[in-house]
Write a protein that holds these residues in place. Sequence first.
Motif, PDB file in Angstrom:
ATOM      1  N   THR A 179       0.827  -1.203   0.000  1.00  0.00           N
ATOM      2  CA  THR A 179       0.000   0.000   0.000  1.00  0.00           C
ATOM      3  C   THR A 179       0.862   1.254   0.000  1.00  0.00           C
ATOM      4  O   THR A 179       2.083   1.201   0.217  1.00  0.00           O
ATOM      5  CB  THR A 179      -0.921   0.028   1.227  1.00  0.00           C
ATOM      6  OG1 THR A 179      -0.118   0.048   2.408  1.00  0.00           O
ATOM      7  CG2 THR A 179      -1.825  -1.194   1.263  1.00  0.00           C
ATOM      8  N   SER A 180       0.220   2.411  -0.203  1.00  0.00           N
ATOM      9  CA  SER A 180       0.954   3.674  -0.278  1.00  0.00           C
ATOM     10  C   SER A 180       1.636   4.031   1.038  1.00  0.00           C
ATOM     11  O   SER A 180       2.597   4.807   1.054  1.00  0.00           O
ATOM     12  CB  SER A 180       0.006   4.802  -0.690  1.00  0.00           C
ATOM     13  OG  SER A 180      -1.087   4.890   0.215  1.00  0.00           O
ATOM     14  N   ASP A 181       1.146   3.440   2.164  1.00  0.00           N
ATOM     15  CA  ASP A 181       1.801   3.709   3.446  1.00  0.00           C
ATOM     16  C   ASP A 181       2.867   2.676   3.784  1.00  0.00           C
ATOM     17  O   ASP A 181       3.380   2.631   4.905  1.00  0.00           O
ATOM     18  CB  ASP A 181       0.767   3.789   4.574  1.00  0.00           C
ATOM     19  CG  ASP A 181      -0.039   2.506   4.733  1.00  0.00           C
ATOM     20  OD1 ASP A 181       0.279   1.520   4.036  1.00  0.00           O
ATOM     21  OD2 ASP A 181      -0.987   2.500   5.524  1.00  0.00           O
ATOM     22  N   GLY A 182       3.192   1.788   2.810  1.00  0.00           N
ATOM     23  CA  GLY A 182       4.307   0.867   2.974  1.00  0.00           C
ATOM     24  C   GLY A 182       3.962  -0.493   3.525  1.00  0.00           C
ATOM     25  O   GLY A 182       4.854  -1.306   3.772  1.00  0.00           O
ATOM     26  N   GLU A 183       2.673  -0.784   3.706  1.00  0.00           N
ATOM     27  CA  GLU A 183       2.287  -2.074   4.268  1.00  0.00           C
ATOM     28  C   GLU A 183       2.072  -3.105   3.167  1.00  0.00           C
ATOM     29  O   GLU A 183       1.302  -2.885   2.230  1.00  0.00           O
ATOM     30  CB  GLU A 183       1.002  -1.923   5.083  1.00  0.00           C
ATOM     31  CG  GLU A 183       0.542  -3.240   5.701  1.00  0.00           C
ATOM     32  CD  GLU A 183      -0.769  -3.086   6.447  1.00  0.00           C
ATOM     33  OE1 GLU A 183      -1.220  -4.078   7.047  1.00  0.00           O
ATOM     34  OE2 GLU A 183      -1.353  -1.988   6.412  1.00  0.00           O
ATOM     35  N   GLN A 184       2.775  -4.237   3.260  1.00  0.00           N
ATOM     36  CA  GLN A 184       2.560  -5.322   2.309  1.00  0.00           C
ATOM     37  C   GLN A 184       1.310  -6.089   2.723  1.00  0.00           C
ATOM     38  O   GLN A 184       1.196  -6.550   3.851  1.00  0.00           O
ATOM     39  CB  GLN A 184       3.769  -6.261   2.276  1.00  0.00           C
ATOM     40  CG  GLN A 184       3.613  -7.393   1.273  1.00  0.00           C
ATOM     41  CD  GLN A 184       4.866  -8.239   1.160  1.00  0.00           C
ATOM     42  OE1 GLN A 184       5.972  -7.716   1.200  1.00  0.00           O
ATOM     43  NE2 GLN A 184       4.702  -9.535   1.023  1.00  0.00           N
ATOM     44  N   TYR A 185       0.350  -6.214   1.773  1.00  0.00           N
ATOM     45  CA  TYR A 185      -0.914  -6.831   2.155  1.00  0.00           C
ATOM     46  C   TYR A 185      -1.269  -8.060   1.341  1.00  0.00           C
ATOM     47  O   TYR A 185      -2.225  -8.763   1.675  1.00  0.00           O
ATOM     48  CB  TYR A 185      -2.056  -5.814   2.065  1.00  0.00           C
ATOM     49  CG  TYR A 185      -2.406  -5.354   0.661  1.00  0.00           C
ATOM     50  CD1 TYR A 185      -3.386  -5.994  -0.091  1.00  0.00           C
ATOM     51  CD2 TYR A 185      -1.762  -4.261   0.094  1.00  0.00           C
ATOM     52  CE1 TYR A 185      -3.721  -5.568  -1.365  1.00  0.00           C
ATOM     53  CE2 TYR A 185      -2.088  -3.822  -1.169  1.00  0.00           C
ATOM     54  CZ  TYR A 185      -3.071  -4.472  -1.896  1.00  0.00           C
ATOM     55  OH  TYR A 185      -3.404  -4.043  -3.162  1.00  0.00           O
ATOM     56  N   ALA A 186      -0.524  -8.361   0.271  1.00  0.00           N
ATOM     57  CA  ALA A 186      -0.860  -9.548  -0.515  1.00  0.00           C
ATOM     58  C   ALA A 186       0.320  -9.964  -1.373  1.00  0.00           C
ATOM     59  O   ALA A 186       1.182  -9.155  -1.726  1.00  0.00           O
ATOM     60  CB  ALA A 186      -2.078  -9.290  -1.397  1.00  0.00           C
ATOM     61  N   LEU A 187       0.352 -11.252  -1.671  1.00  0.00           N
ATOM     62  CA  LEU A 187       1.283 -11.820  -2.640  1.00  0.00           C
ATOM     63  C   LEU A 187       0.470 -12.603  -3.663  1.00  0.00           C
ATOM     64  O   LEU A 187      -0.531 -13.233  -3.323  1.00  0.00           O
ATOM     65  CB  LEU A 187       2.266 -12.783  -1.966  1.00  0.00           C
ATOM     66  CG  LEU A 187       3.365 -12.228  -1.069  1.00  0.00           C
ATOM     67  CD1 LEU A 187       4.105 -13.391  -0.424  1.00  0.00           C
ATOM     68  CD2 LEU A 187       4.314 -11.355  -1.855  1.00  0.00           C
ATOM     69  N   THR A 188       0.901 -12.546  -4.899  1.00  0.00           N
ATOM     70  CA  THR A 188       0.282 -13.402  -5.899  1.00  0.00           C
ATOM     71  C   THR A 188       1.375 -13.967  -6.790  1.00  0.00           C
ATOM     72  O   THR A 188       2.402 -13.322  -7.026  1.00  0.00           O
ATOM     73  CB  THR A 188      -0.772 -12.643  -6.729  1.00  0.00           C
ATOM     74  OG1 THR A 188      -1.435 -13.557  -7.599  1.00  0.00           O
ATOM     75  CG2 THR A 188      -0.154 -11.527  -7.540  1.00  0.00           C
ATOM     76  N   LYS A 189       1.165 -15.193  -7.254  1.00  0.00           N
ATOM     77  CA  LYS A 189       2.175 -15.887  -8.055  1.00  0.00           C
ATOM     78  C   LYS A 189       1.874 -15.744  -9.542  1.00  0.00           C
ATOM     79  O   LYS A 189       0.713 -15.777  -9.956  1.00  0.00           O
ATOM     80  CB  LYS A 189       2.221 -17.364  -7.677  1.00  0.00           C
ATOM     81  CG  LYS A 189       2.656 -17.623  -6.240  1.00  0.00           C
ATOM     82  CD  LYS A 189       2.640 -19.110  -5.914  1.00  0.00           C
ATOM     83  CE  LYS A 189       3.050 -19.356  -4.469  1.00  0.00           C
ATOM     84  NZ  LYS A 189       3.020 -20.807  -4.136  1.00  0.00           N
ATOM     85  N   ILE A 190       2.925 -15.600 -10.330  1.00  0.00           N
ATOM     86  CA  ILE A 190       2.805 -15.495 -11.783  1.00  0.00           C
ATOM     87  C   ILE A 190       3.739 -16.523 -12.410  1.00  0.00           C
ATOM     88  O   ILE A 190       4.950 -16.510 -12.144  1.00  0.00           O
ATOM     89  CB  ILE A 190       3.177 -14.084 -12.284  1.00  0.00           C
ATOM     90  CG1 ILE A 190       2.371 -13.008 -11.542  1.00  0.00           C
ATOM     91  CG2 ILE A 190       2.966 -13.981 -13.793  1.00  0.00           C
ATOM     92  CD1 ILE A 190       2.846 -11.591 -11.829  1.00  0.00           C
ATOM     93  N   LEU A 191       3.194 -17.398 -13.239  1.00  0.00           N
ATOM     94  CA  LEU A 191       4.001 -18.399 -13.927  1.00  0.00           C
ATOM     95  C   LEU A 191       4.342 -17.895 -15.321  1.00  0.00           C
ATOM     96  O   LEU A 191       3.452 -17.602 -16.129  1.00  0.00           O
ATOM     97  CB  LEU A 191       3.240 -19.725 -14.028  1.00  0.00           C
ATOM     98  CG  LEU A 191       3.903 -20.828 -14.875  1.00  0.00           C
ATOM     99  CD1 LEU A 191       5.280 -21.182 -14.308  1.00  0.00           C
ATOM    100  CD2 LEU A 191       3.013 -22.056 -14.939  1.00  0.00           C
ATOM    101  N   ILE A 192       5.644 -17.759 -15.597  1.00  0.00           N
ATOM    102  CA  ILE A 192       6.137 -17.313 -16.897  1.00  0.00           C
ATOM    103  C   ILE A 192       6.722 -18.513 -17.632  1.00  0.00           C
ATOM    104  O   ILE A 192       7.562 -19.243 -17.089  1.00  0.00           O
ATOM    105  CB  ILE A 192       7.224 -16.229 -16.754  1.00  0.00           C
ATOM    106  CG1 ILE A 192       6.716 -15.050 -15.911  1.00  0.00           C
ATOM    107  CG2 ILE A 192       7.701 -15.777 -18.125  1.00  0.00           C
ATOM    108  CD1 ILE A 192       5.754 -14.157 -16.594  1.00  0.00           C
ATOM    109  N   VAL A 193       6.275 -18.728 -18.869  1.00  0.00           N
ATOM    110  CA  VAL A 193       6.823 -19.788 -19.718  1.00  0.00           C
ATOM    111  C   VAL A 193       7.476 -19.117 -20.909  1.00  0.00           C
ATOM    112  O   VAL A 193       6.807 -18.454 -21.711  1.00  0.00           O
ATOM    113  CB  VAL A 193       5.723 -20.768 -20.180  1.00  0.00           C
ATOM    114  CG1 VAL A 193       6.330 -21.857 -21.062  1.00  0.00           C
ATOM    115  CG2 VAL A 193       5.006 -21.376 -18.986  1.00  0.00           C
ATOM    116  N   LYS A 194       8.787 -19.253 -21.019  1.00  0.00           N
ATOM    117  CA  LYS A 194       9.523 -18.572 -22.080  1.00  0.00           C
ATOM    118  C   LYS A 194       9.818 -19.513 -23.232  1.00  0.00           C
ATOM    119  O   LYS A 194      10.248 -20.649 -23.001  1.00  0.00           O
ATOM    120  CB  LYS A 194      10.826 -18.004 -21.523  1.00  0.00           C
ATOM    121  CG  LYS A 194      11.590 -17.132 -22.507  1.00  0.00           C
ATOM    122  CD  LYS A 194      12.785 -16.496 -21.838  1.00  0.00           C
ATOM    123  CE  LYS A 194      13.584 -15.633 -22.823  1.00  0.00           C
ATOM    124  NZ  LYS A 194      14.777 -15.032 -22.196  1.00  0.00           N
TER     125      LYS A 194
END
Length: 768
Positions: free
Chosen positions: A753-768
Amino acid sequence: MKKLLVFGVVLSAVLSVQAQLPMGGWRMHLAYGNVSRIENGNEKVFALSYGALMSVDKEDGQMEYYNKLTGLSSSNILNIKYDRDFNRLIIVYADGNIDFLYENGDVVNIIDLYSSQTSENKLVNDLTLHDKTMYMAMKFGLLEVDLQRRVLKETYYIGEDAQPVDVKYVAVCSDTLYAATADKLYSAGIRQNKIDYHNWNTASLPGSGTVGGLHTCGGDMYILRGGKLFRYAADGWHPCLADSTFSVLSGIEQKVTLLADSGMFVLTSDTTAVRYPYFYGSEDVAFDAASNTYWYAYGEGGIATLDPVRKTYNTFHPNGPIVNTPYRMRVTGNRLYIVLGGYWTGKNNTPATVMIYEKGEWTNYNSGYFAASTGAEITDFCDILAYPKDNSHFFIGTACRGLIEFRDNEFYKLYDTNNSPIINFLGNPNFYTWVDGLDMDADGNLWMMNLGGGIYVLTAESDWTKWILFNNETLKNLTRCKQVLISNQNQNLKIFINNHHSNLGIGVLNDNGTIDNMSDDKIVFRNYFVDQNGKDIKCGAIYSVEQDVTGELWVGTDAGLFIIPDVEKMFTSNECRRVIIPRTDGSGLADYLLGDEAINAIAVDGANRKWIGTQNSGAFLVSPDGIETVEHFTMDNSPLPENAILSIAINPTNGEVFIGTGLGLVSYQSNAAEPEPEIPNKNLYVYPNPVREDFEGVITINGLRDNTTVKITDAAGMLVAETSSLGGLATWDGNDMNGSRVRTGVYLAQCITSDGEQYALTKILIVK
């Protein structure tokens, strides 16, 4: 400390966004629901509806849609004709463009007529093919196109002294070219010098009324006039089926085919015909000799097919809106609602129509549905609004018959002078019971304008059965209130916009939160404004008003754009401002944003940027303050069918922007969406995911808080990229900070967030 929410790469997340447009992508939503023209090709049958083209594969029945996104050169198709010499469909547009569409999807364009400097009307009334040549019936005469070389060859002015004549239909019979006007039949030999008007003979047409078709068959010429069929021979005109009346003459495969409300007729002699009592009221027909099948343009019934021997039939219903006129659009809960509009100083008699788009599918309610549901003549729907907590519950304002309510997606009630306090402006119960400007407050109360009555509220109390009238004289005397808008900064403030030349202006009502007690209300109506330079705002109409995230009221008029910075200050001030953009030519001068261009539509996206639809210059996306133009879309650089914009609506969840024109609806995938109000957000998702090796667009993370910083790290926790959200949506191009494509693997998007708090993670799978 808020809970950190982690999202994995799961199949359900991928499936939920399969219909999502790629970032910066377009989608066209043309009206394929009223089929009026049909042509039989080799592998496909092609059909035309409201200027939009589609096809049905004869083998598997698959439908395909064609537009500027699939390679067509223009919009608003006037006519189509299949060219069997070269196995392609000829497409003629209203602007003079001509396309050749091959069945493999290739398109070749002829711009000769489109780019010509002629002052003559370029609309094509009819066309016919003969010996690798196309003859086009024009408002001024005839055009000849060489189909082999794909060039415009000759222009023929066939009237007396080479004067222009309006040719309605054209046909070739026995090496003679025929052209029918409203009352004459012109003819000239194919091999004669047709440029010389002396070589054109004339004959009077039989009967009376409108010419409805010209066709040649077996060496004979047939014409339909005033609904009656005649055959032309050496000794003159002969009536055919004299006791019958027809709507369409459609000659196909050496048949004289006629359409009427009672079915299709195939002529066998001057006095007899075979009748096929199917698909009554069809508008055109084609015949496929290989399968002995008739194909019908069946209006709102779609495309129909008939095997007359087996007496079997089938229908194909295109997916799309049924009319290309999105006058007013609203989005509620991922649903787009459209009505056609229709009024100014009187009824336009626009058919009662509601069109709803959701998850790639269209649901249409036509005039027949409303006539059967209400038992009344209803036209001119001017506004529509859904209840946010249940978007199957919605209301429709009409310019002639009051208010309509739907529940569970079905007609529920018509409110008029018989069962509600709303009034009729002229005292005639079937004319001008005008309800417009719908909006709903946080409690679910429906606000509306009733012409001559004032501002009404249908309260959510007791299941929307209680009415309240704000009958202050200022409100009651509004001549033409176009919009009621509840302030997003203070729910007590109701903004109303009057759009009549005799009482043009903007008003504000403060009900102090007591809608059933008017003694504490405040009201003001401003019919003129002064900008920051002390200049009066002079306009003849207000077309669109929208309040942005900060509370500023953006006002679109017939003479440009102005802004009311603080709605509440309107009680004491008529001050406004205009966006001033400095010139870059070193002159030190500046211009108003969009000058005096007519502004038909304004919408605010999730990043507080403004989408502005103009009358003549297409659609603009400008920065929150209006100083920077982020995008400018016209019919020349985008799939927009025309530059006159009627309406704009934005899906707040995914940022898809719907842009309505008089020639159809398109949508654009913007890079901003409404921010999520709460964290953690279970609707956070990434698309596409996984990212395949052939994907060339940007990766989108949706469902974020406003001004979220997204840090992309690899499996080892090393930072590879960083981006930030516009509203609730952030994008990543799949490259690292050096501009190189990242390797195959799973990457983490850390949402901060804009106040510096990490609130979520999401995973992204990249296939090259």
